[in-house]
Design a protein around this motif. Structure first.
Motif, mmCIF file in Angstrom:
data_model
loop_
_atom_site.group_PDB
_atom_site.id
_atom_site.type_symbol
_atom_site.label_atom_id
_atom_site.label_comp_id
_atom_site.label_asym_id
_atom_site.label_seq_id
_atom_site.Cartn_x
_atom_site.Cartn_y
_atom_site.Cartn_z
ATOM 1 N N LYS A 381 0.849 -1.201 0.000
ATOM 2 C CA LYS A 381 0.000 0.000 0.000
ATOM 3 C C LYS A 381 0.883 1.249 0.000
ATOM 4 O O LYS A 381 0.647 2.191 -0.747
ATOM 5 C CB LYS A 381 -0.892 0.013 1.260
ATOM 6 C CG LYS A 381 -1.995 -1.011 1.218
ATOM 7 C CD LYS A 381 -3.091 -0.687 2.190
ATOM 8 C CE LYS A 381 -2.929 -1.340 3.526
ATOM 9 N NZ LYS A 381 -4.061 -1.265 4.415
ATOM 10 N N VAL A 382 1.940 1.218 0.847
ATOM 11 C CA VAL A 382 2.810 2.389 0.948
ATOM 12 C C VAL A 382 3.556 2.586 -0.378
ATOM 13 O O VAL A 382 3.601 3.693 -0.928
ATOM 14 C CB VAL A 382 3.802 2.215 2.129
ATOM 15 C CG1 VAL A 382 4.810 3.342 2.141
ATOM 16 C CG2 VAL A 382 3.035 2.167 3.441
ATOM 17 N N ASN A 385 1.354 3.962 -3.047
ATOM 18 C CA ASN A 385 1.067 5.382 -2.851
ATOM 19 C C ASN A 385 2.258 6.257 -3.186
ATOM 20 O O ASN A 385 2.144 7.205 -3.962
ATOM 21 C CB ASN A 385 0.713 5.597 -1.377
ATOM 22 C CG ASN A 385 -0.745 5.850 -1.201
ATOM 23 O OD1 ASN A 385 -1.151 6.984 -1.155
ATOM 24 N ND2 ASN A 385 -1.532 4.796 -1.156
ATOM 25 N N TYR A 428 -6.563 4.333 -3.932
ATOM 26 C CA TYR A 428 -7.291 4.065 -2.693
ATOM 27 C C TYR A 428 -8.487 3.166 -2.917
ATOM 28 O O TYR A 428 -8.766 2.260 -2.140
ATOM 29 C CB TYR A 428 -7.703 5.379 -2.032
ATOM 30 C CG TYR A 428 -6.597 5.909 -1.182
ATOM 31 C CD1 TYR A 428 -6.602 5.718 0.182
ATOM 32 C CD2 TYR A 428 -5.503 6.529 -1.766
ATOM 33 C CE1 TYR A 428 -5.559 6.160 0.961
ATOM 34 C CE2 TYR A 428 -4.457 6.974 -0.997
ATOM 35 C CZ TYR A 428 -4.483 6.786 0.364
ATOM 36 O OH TYR A 428 -3.449 7.208 1.131
ATOM 37 N N PHE A 468 -4.849 5.254 8.110
ATOM 38 C CA PHE A 468 -4.147 5.137 6.832
ATOM 39 C C PHE A 468 -4.559 6.263 5.883
ATOM 40 O O PHE A 468 -3.734 6.819 5.156
ATOM 41 C CB PHE A 468 -4.459 3.768 6.223
ATOM 42 C CG PHE A 468 -3.640 3.464 5.011
ATOM 43 C CD1 PHE A 468 -2.325 3.038 5.120
ATOM 44 C CD2 PHE A 468 -4.175 3.618 3.746
ATOM 45 C CE1 PHE A 468 -1.563 2.786 4.005
ATOM 46 C CE2 PHE A 468 -3.425 3.361 2.614
ATOM 47 C CZ PHE A 468 -2.108 2.939 2.747
ATOM 48 N N MET A 472 -1.284 8.593 4.904
ATOM 49 C CA MET A 472 -0.754 8.434 3.551
ATOM 50 C C MET A 472 -0.973 9.661 2.668
ATOM 51 O O MET A 472 -0.074 10.059 1.929
ATOM 52 C CB MET A 472 -1.331 7.173 2.876
ATOM 53 C CG MET A 472 -0.714 5.877 3.347
ATOM 54 S SD MET A 472 1.082 5.907 3.493
ATOM 55 C CE MET A 472 1.557 6.009 1.801
ATOM 56 N N TYR A 476 1.796 11.663 0.282
ATOM 57 C CA TYR A 476 1.437 11.809 -1.132
ATOM 58 C C TYR A 476 1.435 13.291 -1.525
ATOM 59 O O TYR A 476 1.992 13.694 -2.537
ATOM 60 C CB TYR A 476 0.051 11.185 -1.305
ATOM 61 C CG TYR A 476 -0.447 11.029 -2.716
ATOM 62 C CD1 TYR A 476 -0.065 9.952 -3.493
ATOM 63 C CD2 TYR A 476 -1.333 11.953 -3.256
ATOM 64 C CE1 TYR A 476 -0.553 9.787 -4.781
ATOM 65 C CE2 TYR A 476 -1.820 11.805 -4.540
ATOM 66 C CZ TYR A 476 -1.431 10.712 -5.292
ATOM 67 O OH TYR A 476 -1.915 10.564 -6.563
#
Ligand SMILES: Nc1ncnc2c1ncn2[C@@H]1O[C@H](COP(=O)(O)OP(=O)(O)OP(=O)(O)O)[C@@H](O)[C@H]1O
Length: 716
Positions: A381-382, A385, A428, A468, A472, A476
């Protein structure tokens, strides 16, 4: 014998049921197999069903054809038959689960109490597929279930029970191992999964256990271990019904009772030990060294190409069975117990549903583990992103904190804003679509098991995801904001971050909604694009908001792309200036000397306004994809043309109003023109932020509504 009966009588609360216990003991004795005595638990249950007819909704054909039956307490019953005989359907009907597509008539009783829809409350159901939240360890899975289903007991008792069940099911070796997700991460073995399913269900020591194919996928040793464990449970009085496919002789020997189904009819129901004799009397003795199960199934199977003959044989066996002593005894039991008590409230409950607070606490605990423990998924996920942010930053790279926009960079920045909102939304949305549908079947099963409400499960999931969606977007935003050189203003930076948070919560809400509609990850990912593209196209970037055809306006109202892009563009360009280079010496027409003295402040000649026709950025459908959506800033030449016209017309001293650009370039014009050219309106800024928040909540409420509707009681 008398002593044994006394012993049972003492342990068994309802003296009126003793004859049935005796019948059971008699059965055990008559088969001459063992001296074993069934010490029945206080809350032991016998099950009877009468005149059961089951059809598929909207189908005329009966899957279960008017059958009655009786299972004494403490039995371990195998339900067998050829494929399509109706085993799973009967099991589901008796267990009161997965009935959404079935029409059921007839009565089911437990200890003579008529059952309506409360079988799940007094029984456990070990389903064929083992589904868990893969990021939990074996022990955590059991602790979670103990906390929810044994909330009336002390914590220490819950933990003792968990440890006991871990030992009982041979899970000690893997108790601290993460369960894993098949096909996505390393998992505990198939046998351990199956035993964990059992462990989860027997935690509360239910009086009735239904098992659908408990040995499927297990090797013969594990299959025998599992059925042996069930045998031990049944010997303490638990009534267990299992559908099973051709077990080995050793495994089959462990079953005390057998129900053979032949295309929805009963071919045999009674003590396993009586089956060989029944088939022998029919003229089908079991050949030497032949697995009895294979033999029985062979005689009640529907053989392709010989259907008529097969049906005749099945009918003959069913009819013959119906006049046996065993069948008559069963019918007698059915008649005597069936629906003796109208209310089933006094029946023992397997699960005591925890309070809403306890449900939320434990569901949140599990959801946090599920979101953040799986380091591979979290890292993905990280990386997704940050990778996307860096890619966008490199694509639209500009000097950070640079306020001198020219024609090209103004276009680049506007494109970057649009790309930031859209790719961010996609990232997302698909993160939710990849993860939440995996949890939906677990939630469904546990909700139908009576462990918690859909509301508690969904609310916990939403809460666990929020950190999150706050952290995040900050990373971003920082990456893109600086790499793309957005407007150098601290306020604008924080607004950009906040708008990204709002967009993240809105689009993930939509992700939850799509996940709630779908049955699995594949379905969610299949329907997502068609539900997403209309909202994306209505961002106002391709077609100005005011030109959207009336029939698409409802979609525009729910398009976070529209609100998000409008606010990002406004945040970037409102009251900013765009500087243009005007090279006076290139002009080949005479211009008064003082015309380009930019140091002055005369107002005689205003800098030519950029007229709407210059803002030619109105998208042209054929010019998809999106960069055409950026308004075209008039070129220096266009501006000169306008300027010279003004100079000629006014015949006045030509000094341009306004300030120099910071880098000494001569002309600057208002960034609002870009907002105008896209038909966005700065006055919508706070409205849009509010609407993004409203959408975030509304999509989640909608997702909850869909889940609650799909998993309503009548669909169980
Ligand atoms: N909801 C339904 N609507 C219509 N027909 C159904 C429905 N559910 C099951 N059937 C049909 O009923 C029959 C029995 O299905 P069921 O799954 O109970 O069989 P089974 O004995 O468990 O088979 P298998 O061993 O292959 O799993 C099958 O022909 C199946 O297609």
């Amino acid at each position: 014998m008398a002593a044994e009966k006394d012993q049972i009588r003492n342990r068994f609360s309802s003296a009126s049921r003793i004859e049935e216990v005796e019948l059971e003991l008699g059965d055990v004795r008559r088969n001459g197999k063992s001296q074993e005595v069934q010490y029945l638990r206080q809350d032991a249950c016998d099950i009877a069903w009468s005149n059961l007819v089951v059809k598929g909704k909207g189908f005329e054909k009966e899957i279960i054809k008017n059958i009655s039956g009786y299972v004494p307490r403490g039995s371990l019953m195998a339900i067998m038959g050829s494929s399509g005989a109706g085993k799973s359907t009967l099991m589901n009907v008796l267990a009161g689960r997965n009935l959404g597509n079935l029409t059921v008539t007839g009565d089911i009783s437990v200890n003579g109490h008529l059952i309506e829809d409360n079988m799940p409350e007094i029984s456990a159901y070990v389903q064929q597929d083992d589904i868990f939240i893969g990021s939990m360890t074996v022990r955590e899975q059991l602790v979670f279930h103990a906390a929810l289903r044994m909330s009336h007991k002390k914590k220490s008792e819950q933990i003792d029970r968990v440890e006991h069940v871990i030992e009982q099911m041979g899970l000690t070796k893997c108790k601290d191992t993460v369960i894993g997700i098949p096909g996505m991460s390393k998992t505990i073995s198939g046998g351990e999964m199956k035993r964990l399913s059992f462990a989860t269900e027997i935690l509360t020591d239910p009086p009735i256990i239904f098992c659908d194919e408990p040995t499927s996928g297990l090797d013969s040793y594990l299959a025998e271990t599992v059925i042996r464990t069930l045998k031990t449970l049944s010997q303490s009085g638990t009534t267990i019904l299992c559908t099973i496919h051709q077990p080995s002789s050793q495994v089959f020997d462990l079953f005390s009772h057998l129900l053979l189904l032949a295309q929805g009819k009963v071919a045999f129901l009674g003590p396993t030990a009586k089956t060989p004799k029944f088939f022998e009397k029919m003229g089908f003795p079991i050949p030497m060294n032949f697995n009895p199960c294979d033999h029985y199934i062979n005689h009640i199977a529907l053989i392709p190409g010989r259907e008529e003959e097969s049906y005749k044989k099945m009918d003959a066996i069913c009819e013959r069975y119906s006049i046996t002593k065993t069948a008559k005894k069963n019918m007698k039991m059915v008649d005597s117990v069936s629906g003796r008590f109208a209310s089933s409230e006094s029946l023992p409950k397997d699960t005591q549903r925890a309070s809403m607070f306890v449900q939320l606490r434990w569901l949140l605990w599990r959801a946090i583990i599920s979101h953040y423990r799986d380091t591979t998924f979290a890292a993905m996920k990280v990386i997704q992103n940050l990778g996307t942010a860096i890619f966008i930053g490199l694509l639209f790279l500009r000097i950070p904190w640079d306020s001198s926009y020219d024609r090209n960079s103004a276009q680049t920045v506007t494109s970057a804003l649009f790309v930031m909102v859209t790719s961010y939304s996609m990232c997302y949305l698909f993160l939710v679509l990849m993860a939440f549908p995996l949890q939906v079947p677990v939630i469904r099963r546990e909700h139908y098991g009576g462990h918690y409400t859909i509301f508690a499960a969904f609310f916990a999931e939403v809460l666990a995801g929020l950190p999150f969606f706050v952290v995040m977007p900050l990373l971003y935003t920082i990456i893109i904001y600086f790499m793309c050189g957005f407007t150098p203003d601290v306020n604008a930076f924080f607004w950009c971050y906040l708008i990204n948070v709002f967009i993240a919560t809105a689009c993930t809400g939509y992700g939850y909604f799509i996940s709630a509609l779908a049955r699995n990850v594949k379905e969610a990912n299949t329907i997502a694009p068609s539900l997403l593209i209309p909202l994306f196209l209505l961002s106002g970037f391709f077609i100005p908001a005011k030109q959207v055809p009336i029939y698409f306006i409802p979609f525009q109202y729910i398009s976070w792309f529209y609100y998000g892009v409008e606010n990002m563009v406004t945040n970037q360009w409102v009251d900013t200036s765009i500087c243009m280079s005007l090279n006076v010496s290139d002009l080949d027409i005479p211009i008064p000397e003082d015309c380009f003295d930019f140091s002055g402040s005369l107002d005689d000649v205003t800098f030519p306004p950029v007229r709407p026709e210059y803002a030619t950025g109105i998208p042209i459908p054929g010019d998809f994809p999106f960069p055409t959506g950026v308004p075209e800033i008039p070129s220096a030449e266009d501006l000169y043309d306008q300027l010279i016209e003004e100079i000629m017309d006014s015949n006045s001293t030509c000094i341009i109003r306004g300030e120099r650009c910071p880098d000494s370039r001569p002309v600057q014009f208002d960034g609002n023109l870009i907002i105008e050219a896209l038909a966005y309106e700065p006055k919508n800024f706070s409205r849009n932020n509010w609407l993004l928040v409203v959408l975030s909540v509304a999509f989640r409420v909608l997702a909850y509504g869909v889940l609650a509707y799909r998993f309503r009681k009548t669909n169980r």
